[in-house]
Design an enzyme around this catalytic site. Structure first.
Site, PDB file in Angstrom:
ATOM      1  N   TYR A 126       0.744  -1.387   0.130  1.00  0.00           N
ATOM      2  CA  TYR A 126       0.125   0.386   0.191  1.00  0.00           C
ATOM      3  C   TYR A 126       0.785   1.018  -0.187  1.00  0.00           C
ATOM      4  O   TYR A 126       2.273   1.592   0.398  1.00  0.00           O
ATOM      5  CB  TYR A 126      -0.999   0.058   1.598  1.00  0.00           C
ATOM      6  CG  TYR A 126      -0.468   0.359   2.427  1.00  0.00           C
ATOM      7  CD1 TYR A 126       0.069   1.210   3.103  1.00  0.00           C
ATOM      8  CD2 TYR A 126      -0.084  -0.639   3.190  1.00  0.00           C
ATOM      9  CE1 TYR A 126       0.772   1.593   4.667  1.00  0.00           C
ATOM     10  CE2 TYR A 126       1.097  -0.764   3.978  1.00  0.00           C
ATOM     11  CZ  TYR A 126       0.866   0.532   5.306  1.00  0.00           C
ATOM     12  OH  TYR A 126       1.539   0.882   6.232  1.00  0.00           O
ATOM     13  N   CYS A 127       0.058   2.241  -0.237  1.00  0.00           N
ATOM     14  CA  CYS A 127       0.829   4.166  -0.717  1.00  0.00           C
ATOM     15  C   CYS A 127       0.202   4.489  -0.231  1.00  0.00           C
ATOM     16  O   CYS A 127      -0.869   4.636  -0.384  1.00  0.00           O
ATOM     17  CB  CYS A 127       2.057   3.824  -1.932  1.00  0.00           C
ATOM     18  SG  CYS A 127       1.025   3.909  -3.058  1.00  0.00           S
ATOM     19  N   THR A 128       0.161   6.016  -0.241  1.00  0.00           N
ATOM     20  CA  THR A 128      -0.531   6.902  -0.328  1.00  0.00           C
ATOM     21  C   THR A 128      -1.738   7.180  -0.795  1.00  0.00           C
ATOM     22  O   THR A 128      -3.057   6.706  -0.449  1.00  0.00           O
ATOM     23  CB  THR A 128      -0.128   8.318  -0.170  1.00  0.00           C
ATOM     24  OG1 THR A 128       1.043   8.487   0.441  1.00  0.00           O
ATOM     25  CG2 THR A 128      -0.921   9.567   0.110  1.00  0.00           C
ATOM     26  N   GLY A 181      -1.464   5.466  -4.271  1.00  0.00           N
ATOM     27  CA  GLY A 181      -1.688   3.889  -5.224  1.00  0.00           C
ATOM     28  C   GLY A 181      -1.040   4.012  -6.041  1.00  0.00           C
ATOM     29  O   GLY A 181      -0.365   3.152  -6.611  1.00  0.00           O
ATOM     30  N   ILE A 204      -4.366   4.540   0.682  1.00  0.00           N
ATOM     31  CA  ILE A 204      -4.317   4.769   2.050  1.00  0.00           C
ATOM     32  C   ILE A 204      -5.585   6.334   1.705  1.00  0.00           C
ATOM     33  O   ILE A 204      -6.927   5.582   2.878  1.00  0.00           O
ATOM     34  CB  ILE A 204      -3.434   5.493   2.892  1.00  0.00           C
ATOM     35  CG1 ILE A 204      -2.385   4.389   3.614  1.00  0.00           C
ATOM     36  CG2 ILE A 204      -4.097   5.734   4.397  1.00  0.00           C
ATOM     37  CD1 ILE A 204      -0.657   4.521   3.105  1.00  0.00           C
TER      38      ILE A 204
END
Length: 468
Positions: free
Chosen positions: A322-324, A326, A351
């Site tokens: 996951y990241c901020t 995508g 997220i």
């Protein structure tokens, strides 16, 4: 253009019912409780009735939005009745096309002629007062913009008019009153040094041309060719709660230290470029020898047999990343697939989408999420968080950080104090003084020829020689 008659002569020119002078007021006043006549004036109609809706905007004489609310023609008319102020324009409704929104978006695409979009896209944003930062590259588009909903939708529609950019992946965030104030002009607590790509800088947009829309430094890794499996926010909790799943946070250390998912592995990288090296070290992968035989470390020895590589692949864990928003996961999952991983998943929408859709009572997220704009961080529901930004290093700082002796506003914080030289700190102080004095880094003449010549340059040569 024909000259406009004055107000008194206009009222005398054509009146259907001439009222007594004492009953008419061309101002923000209502007439007294007597019946109000209807008056038609030349080609422009001024309608006076019990409904206090003066139509002075029809007259150029009165069309000054800064003085309309207080202007009274006391010399022409007199009135002693009730005075009612004319309010400004109504506040926009929450779903109005005039409310501000922030939209982050990206799309990987084969886009070799990306440079042709730069100028028309920037001109459109400037015309519509849409601010933010946009990156164009041969591999696609990435950006975050802020403006009225109507304007933002027009900009997004322009991008998607190119068939290669249709279906932009986008995440929308609400805008608080404080953020809206920043969008319309920086506040004293928000120096321009804090990242000029931020989407809340009014009337400022940057459209940059780069080699990658998110920098990994590996041109062979292409999400266009292969990418991991998307998992929506509703199914994410079940996936990362499985003990057989390795959850990896793809973000950088200054982001992960203020919040991450429960049980996630933190690669502790300072930039996305470091992520490929971390993957190889963490999973004990090494490069191929000449591109023919993949190598894998087994019992601290290097074997080049393809059979050993196949055994290693069979034991590759299931990975959830996951990241901020995508976009980094698109490249990260593509990287792992190229390394032989079979089950690679990533959080769709990142997220931000998770915090928007999943209630806090059911959430596995711990802390706040760092964002790359003036909000600094957000919590569940995408409401602004509690972190501020150190304008010396662009990293988030807490209230406790700002109480530390290493913190100096606009200069340093506990995270960067020891990394900065005295010369760098002094330059930061000078930059902060410029902002405090002029409201802009570099002074009022930044980017253009000074409006006033320096005193030394304006002095005549003979004056200068006499002074010497």
């Amino acid at each position: 253009m024909e000259a406009h008659p004055n107000a008194a002569s206009m009222l005398r020119s054509r009146s259907t019912v001439p009222p007594p002078p004492s009953l008419l007021a061309l101002s923000t006043r209502l007439p007294s409780p007597l019946p109000s006549p209807s008056i038609t004036v030349s080609e422009h109609t001024l309608y006076c009735s019990r409904n206090p809706k003066p139509s002075f905007h029809r007259f150029p004489l009165f069309f000054n939005p800064h003085t309309l609310q207080t202007m009274t023609l006391s010399k022409c008319f007199s009135h002693s009745g009730l005075t009612v102020p004319i309010s400004g324009p109504p506040e926009p409704e929450p779903d109005s096309p005039h409310t501000l929104v922030v939209v982050s978006f990206y799309k990987f695409a084969d886009f070799p002629d990306h440079a042709l979009m730069r100028n028309p896209l920037k001109q459109l944003c400037q015309r519509l007062r849409v601010s933010g930062g946009i990156i164009l590259a041969p591999e696609g588009i990435n950006g975050s913009i802020c403006g009225t909903r109507e304007s933002v939708e027009e900009v997004l529609a322009f991008m998607e008019s190119d068939d290669r950019l249709k279906g932009l992946r986008r995440v929308e965030s609400p805008v608080s009153p404080e953020e809206e104030a920043i969008h319309h002009g920086h506040s004293a607590a928000s120096p321009l040094a804090a990242g000029e790509d931020a989407p809340f800088r009014w009337d400022h947009v940057r459209v940059k041309l780069k080699k990658e829309i998110v920098t990994l430094g590996m041109p062979t890794v292409s999400p266009i060719e292969r990418v991991g499996k998307y998992v929506g926010a509703e199914g994410w909790n079940a996936l990362i709660s499985d003990p057989d799943t390795v959850v990896i946070d793809v973000r950088n250390n200054y982001e992960t230290r203020i919040g991450k998912f429960k049980g996630a592995v933190d690669p502790c990288t300072s930039s996305f470029r470091e992520f490929p090296s971390w993957v190889e070290e963490h999973f004990q992968l090494t490069k191929t020898d000449g591109g023919e035989h993949p190598k894998v470390e087994v019992n601290n020895s290097v074997q080049t047999a393809e059979k050993e590589m196949e055994n290693q692949k069979q034991h590759m864990p299931r990975v959830a990343m996951y990241c901020t928003g995508g976009i980094r996961c698109e490249k990260a999952t593509s990287l792992l697939l190229s390394k032989g991983f079979k089950e690679v998943y990533h959080l769709e929408g990142g997220i931000l989408k998770y915090l928007e859709e999943v209630p806090e009572t059911k959430s596995l997220w711990e802390g706040e999420c760092f964002v790359f704009d003036k909000r600094v961080s957000v919590e569940h529901g995408l409401v602004p968080g509690n972190f501020k930004l150190c304008y010396g290093c662009k990293q988030p700082v807490s209230d406790a950080d700002m109480e530390a002796p290493e913190f100096e506003y606009g200069v340093s914080c506990p995270h960067c104090f020891s990394l900065k030289s005295d010369e760098e700190k002094e330059r930061a102080r000078a930059r902060q003084r410029q902002f405090e004095r002029w409201g802009i880094i570099g002074g009022p003449d930044k980017g253009r020829r000074p409006t006033h010549e320096p005193e030394s340059a304006s002095r005549k040569p003979n004056q200068l020689s006499r002074s010497i």
